[in-house]
Design a protein around this motif. Structure first.
Motif, PDB file in Angstrom:
ATOM      1  N   MET A 116      24.653  11.687  27.837  1.00 31.41           N
ATOM      2  CA  MET A 116      24.777  10.779  28.975  1.00 31.41           C
ATOM      3  C   MET A 116      23.457  10.730  29.729  1.00 31.41           C
ATOM      4  O   MET A 116      22.697  11.697  29.748  1.00 31.41           O
ATOM      5  CB  MET A 116      25.897  11.243  29.917  1.00 31.41           C
ATOM      6  CG  MET A 116      25.694  12.621  30.531  1.00 31.41           C
ATOM      7  SD  MET A 116      27.058  13.106  31.620  1.00 31.41           S
ATOM      8  CE  MET A 116      26.585  14.792  32.002  1.00 31.41           C
ATOM      9  N   ASP A 117      23.165   9.582  30.359  1.00 33.85           N
ATOM     10  CA  ASP A 117      21.983   9.445  31.199  1.00 33.85           C
ATOM     11  C   ASP A 117      22.162  10.273  32.466  1.00 33.85           C
ATOM     12  O   ASP A 117      23.256  10.331  33.039  1.00 33.85           O
ATOM     13  CB  ASP A 117      21.757   7.980  31.572  1.00 33.85           C
ATOM     14  CG  ASP A 117      21.454   7.123  30.349  1.00 33.85           C
ATOM     15  OD1 ASP A 117      20.908   7.661  29.375  1.00 33.85           O
ATOM     16  OD2 ASP A 117      21.781   5.917  30.378  1.00 33.85           O
ATOM     17  N   LEU A 118      21.093  10.888  32.902  1.00 34.25           N
ATOM     18  CA  LEU A 118      21.170  11.757  34.077  1.00 34.25           C
ATOM     19  C   LEU A 118      21.042  10.912  35.348  1.00 34.25           C
ATOM     20  O   LEU A 118      20.006  10.869  35.998  1.00 34.25           O
ATOM     21  CB  LEU A 118      20.082  12.827  34.024  1.00 34.25           C
ATOM     22  CG  LEU A 118      20.188  13.951  35.054  1.00 34.25           C
ATOM     23  CD1 LEU A 118      21.556  14.613  35.015  1.00 34.25           C
ATOM     24  CD2 LEU A 118      19.088  14.983  34.824  1.00 34.25           C
ATOM     25  N   LYS A 136      26.222   9.939  38.623  1.00 32.51           N
ATOM     26  CA  LYS A 136      27.515  10.325  38.054  1.00 32.51           C
ATOM     27  C   LYS A 136      27.382  11.590  37.217  1.00 32.51           C
ATOM     28  O   LYS A 136      28.240  12.475  37.260  1.00 32.51           O
ATOM     29  CB  LYS A 136      28.075   9.182  37.210  1.00 32.51           C
ATOM     30  CG  LYS A 136      28.457   7.953  38.001  1.00 32.51           C
ATOM     31  CD  LYS A 136      29.012   6.863  37.099  1.00 32.51           C
ATOM     32  CE  LYS A 136      29.401   5.636  37.905  1.00 32.51           C
ATOM     33  NZ  LYS A 136      29.923   4.547  37.027  1.00 32.51           N
ATOM     34  N   ALA A 137      26.305  11.664  36.448  1.00 31.91           N
ATOM     35  CA  ALA A 137      26.065  12.862  35.642  1.00 31.91           C
ATOM     36  C   ALA A 137      25.814  14.070  36.534  1.00 31.91           C
ATOM     37  O   ALA A 137      26.299  15.176  36.261  1.00 31.91           O
ATOM     38  CB  ALA A 137      24.881  12.636  34.714  1.00 31.91           C
ATOM     39  N   TYR A 138      25.076  13.852  37.621  1.00 33.45           N
ATOM     40  CA  TYR A 138      24.834  14.944  38.565  1.00 33.45           C
ATOM     41  C   TYR A 138      26.149  15.446  39.154  1.00 33.45           C
ATOM     42  O   TYR A 138      26.362  16.651  39.328  1.00 33.45           O
ATOM     43  CB  TYR A 138      23.902  14.481  39.686  1.00 33.45           C
ATOM     44  CG  TYR A 138      22.438  14.610  39.363  1.00 33.45           C
ATOM     45  CD1 TYR A 138      21.817  15.854  39.290  1.00 33.45           C
ATOM     46  CD2 TYR A 138      21.660  13.484  39.121  1.00 33.45           C
ATOM     47  CE1 TYR A 138      20.480  15.977  38.994  1.00 33.45           C
ATOM     48  CE2 TYR A 138      20.314  13.595  38.821  1.00 33.45           C
ATOM     49  CZ  TYR A 138      19.729  14.844  38.763  1.00 33.45           C
ATOM     50  OH  TYR A 138      18.395  14.965  38.455  1.00 33.45           O
ATOM     51  N   PHE A 139      27.042  14.525  39.474  1.00 37.65           N
ATOM     52  CA  PHE A 139      28.341  14.912  40.027  1.00 37.65           C
ATOM     53  C   PHE A 139      29.112  15.782  39.037  1.00 37.65           C
ATOM     54  O   PHE A 139      29.711  16.792  39.421  1.00 37.65           O
ATOM     55  CB  PHE A 139      29.156  13.669  40.384  1.00 37.65           C
ATOM     56  CG  PHE A 139      30.539  13.976  40.870  1.00 37.65           C
ATOM     57  CD1 PHE A 139      30.760  14.422  42.157  1.00 37.65           C
ATOM     58  CD2 PHE A 139      31.629  13.831  40.024  1.00 37.65           C
ATOM     59  CE1 PHE A 139      32.044  14.720  42.607  1.00 37.65           C
ATOM     60  CE2 PHE A 139      32.910  14.124  40.462  1.00 37.65           C
ATOM     61  CZ  PHE A 139      33.125  14.566  41.753  1.00 37.65           C
ATOM     62  N   LYS A 140      29.079  15.404  37.778  1.00 40.63           N
ATOM     63  CA  LYS A 140      29.775  16.188  36.760  1.00 40.63           C
ATOM     64  C   LYS A 140      29.181  17.586  36.633  1.00 40.63           C
ATOM     65  O   LYS A 140      29.904  18.586  36.519  1.00 40.63           O
ATOM     66  CB  LYS A 140      29.710  15.473  35.408  1.00 40.63           C
ATOM     67  CG  LYS A 140      30.494  14.170  35.352  1.00 40.63           C
ATOM     68  CD  LYS A 140      30.351  13.516  33.989  1.00 40.63           C
ATOM     69  CE  LYS A 140      31.122  12.200  33.929  1.00 40.63           C
ATOM     70  NZ  LYS A 140      30.960  11.530  32.609  1.00 40.63           N
ATOM     71  N   HIS A 174      29.477  23.344  38.119  1.00 37.71           N
ATOM     72  CA  HIS A 174      28.828  24.499  38.747  1.00 37.71           C
ATOM     73  C   HIS A 174      29.732  25.136  39.792  1.00 37.71           C
ATOM     74  O   HIS A 174      29.728  26.365  39.965  1.00 37.71           O
ATOM     75  CB  HIS A 174      27.504  24.054  39.372  1.00 37.71           C
ATOM     76  CG  HIS A 174      26.758  25.153  40.065  1.00 37.71           C
ATOM     77  ND1 HIS A 174      26.873  25.397  41.408  1.00 37.71           N
ATOM     78  CD2 HIS A 174      25.903  26.096  39.580  1.00 37.71           C
ATOM     79  CE1 HIS A 174      26.118  26.421  41.735  1.00 37.71           C
ATOM     80  NE2 HIS A 174      25.506  26.864  40.647  1.00 37.71           N
ATOM     81  N   ASN A 175      30.490  24.314  40.506  1.00 31.81           N
ATOM     82  CA  ASN A 175      31.349  24.829  41.573  1.00 31.81           C
ATOM     83  C   ASN A 175      32.734  25.236  41.091  1.00 31.81           C
ATOM     84  O   ASN A 175      33.550  25.731  41.871  1.00 31.81           O
ATOM     85  CB  ASN A 175      31.497  23.778  42.684  1.00 31.81           C
ATOM     86  CG  ASN A 175      30.179  23.510  43.385  1.00 31.81           C
ATOM     87  OD1 ASN A 175      29.332  24.387  43.465  1.00 31.81           O
ATOM     88  ND2 ASN A 175      30.019  22.296  43.882  1.00 31.81           N
ATOM     89  N   SER A 176      33.033  25.003  39.843  1.00 33.27           N
ATOM     90  CA  SER A 176      34.350  25.327  39.302  1.00 33.27           C
ATOM     91  C   SER A 176      34.296  26.629  38.506  1.00 33.27           C
ATOM     92  O   SER A 176      33.252  27.017  37.985  1.00 33.27           O
ATOM     93  CB  SER A 176      34.851  24.193  38.395  1.00 33.27           C
ATOM     94  OG  SER A 176      34.924  22.977  39.128  1.00 33.27           O
ATOM     95  N   ILE A 200      24.508  17.036  25.703  1.00 34.87           N
ATOM     96  CA  ILE A 200      25.037  16.648  27.016  1.00 34.87           C
ATOM     97  C   ILE A 200      24.237  15.494  27.617  1.00 34.87           C
ATOM     98  O   ILE A 200      24.808  14.554  28.164  1.00 34.87           O
ATOM     99  CB  ILE A 200      25.013  17.851  27.980  1.00 34.87           C
ATOM    100  CG1 ILE A 200      25.884  18.984  27.425  1.00 34.87           C
ATOM    101  CG2 ILE A 200      25.488  17.438  29.369  1.00 34.87           C
ATOM    102  CD1 ILE A 200      25.807  20.259  28.240  1.00 34.87           C
ATOM    103  N   LEU A 201      22.922  15.556  27.494  1.00 40.14           N
ATOM    104  CA  LEU A 201      22.060  14.598  28.172  1.00 40.14           C
ATOM    105  C   LEU A 201      21.242  13.779  27.190  1.00 40.14           C
ATOM    106  O   LEU A 201      20.865  14.261  26.114  1.00 40.14           O
ATOM    107  CB  LEU A 201      21.094  15.335  29.121  1.00 40.14           C
ATOM    108  CG  LEU A 201      21.722  16.187  30.220  1.00 40.14           C
ATOM    109  CD1 LEU A 201      20.632  16.977  30.938  1.00 40.14           C
ATOM    110  CD2 LEU A 201      22.500  15.330  31.215  1.00 40.14           C
TER     111      LEU A 201
END
Length: 272
Positions: free
Chosen positions: A1-3, A6-10, A15-17, A64-65
């Motif tokens: 996926m392009d960074l 939306k990708a940052y949110f994922k 990271h927070n999960s 991933i990216l």
């Protein structure tokens, strides 16, 4: 996926999960460390420092990216002796391989970075530059509108202050007259600070300030009476005489006392 955002949110969500993909966590931690601008570091210095490491992150995580993405530069914000990271107007785009200024106006305003990335991927540089200029112009207009709104609120508060002063020093004046003198209104309409009202005020100001074609009558200053007198045809034909009279245009004649004017031959004239 392009960074993009939306990708940052994922990545941040992972990271927070608890128990999410370790790869996502490793990527976002690496990007966060690059995003922070060092003390006394210019945007260009930041870009030069993070360019290769950021591109390496994109290239080493193909599962991933994609190789397309951007990273936002974060600066330091000091509040109550605490340091907070705050996104700036700068991003580094891997597609055009350059430092880009975006007209972001608030926290997490990612659409400008997303739009730039999409346009870069499309490969239309002319469209990209045209769209970027339009975004900047729109951002300028938005900020001017916000400033205008603040000014309206300031005027309202100044009216209230004037009303309080009148209450202190004008005991004999009626209350309605004090309200009138202070320009206090009890029918405040929130629409008065709307964008439509701002455009109307802006148009009025532009109409009153943009100079039209020259349309004034030449005049001269009489040394004896220090007054502006319109020139007659006779005076115009004798403007090179040695009478000591100075011929100037009406716009210069309106200058305040003490103003110094320089003629084409270098002569200095002071308005007294």
């Amino acid at each position: 996926m392009d960074l993009d955002s939306k990708a940052y949110f994922k990545l941040i969500y992972a990271h927070n999960s608890v128990g999410c993909f370790e790869e996502y966590i490793r990527i976002i931690v690496a990007i966060i460390s690059l995003a922070e601008r060092h003390n006394h570091e210019t945007p260009e210095m930041w870009c030069s420092r993070i360019r290769d490491p950021f591109r390496k992150i994109l290239e080493e995580n193909p599962r991933i990216l994609s190789k397309n993405g951007y990273i936002t530069m974060y600066g330091k914000l000091y509040v109550d002796d605490k340091i907070h990271n705050r996104p700036t107007n700068y991003i580094y785009c891997s597609v055009c391989d350059s430092l880009v200024f975006t007209p972001a106006n608030s926290l997490f305003e990612d659409r400008y970075g997303d739009n730039h990335l999409k346009r870069c991927i499309s490969g239309n540089t002319i469209l990209n530059e045209h769209a970027r200029r339009n975004e900047i112009l729109k951002s300028i207009d938005t900020r001017e509108f916000q400033i205008w709104q603040y000014k309206q609120y300031i005027l309202q508060e100044e009216a209230k202050i004037n009303r309080l002063r009148l209450e202190l020093f004008s005991q004999s004046t009626s209350h309605s007259e004090k309200d009138k003198l202070a320009l206090v209104s009890y029918d405040y309409d929130t629409r008065s600070v709307s964008y439509e009202a701002y455009l109307s005020a802006k148009a009025t100001i532009a109409e009153n300030t943009i100079p039209s074609a020259p349309n004034f009558e030449p005049a001269y200053i009489s040394p004896a009476k220090q007054e502006i007198i319109p020139l007659t045809s006779y005076q115009l034909s004798n403007c090179k005489s040695d009478t000591g009279e100075i011929f100037i245009s009406s716009r210069y004649a309106k200058q305040p006392k003490g103003t110094t004017l320089r003629l084409k031959d270098g002569t200095l004239i002071t308005i007294v």
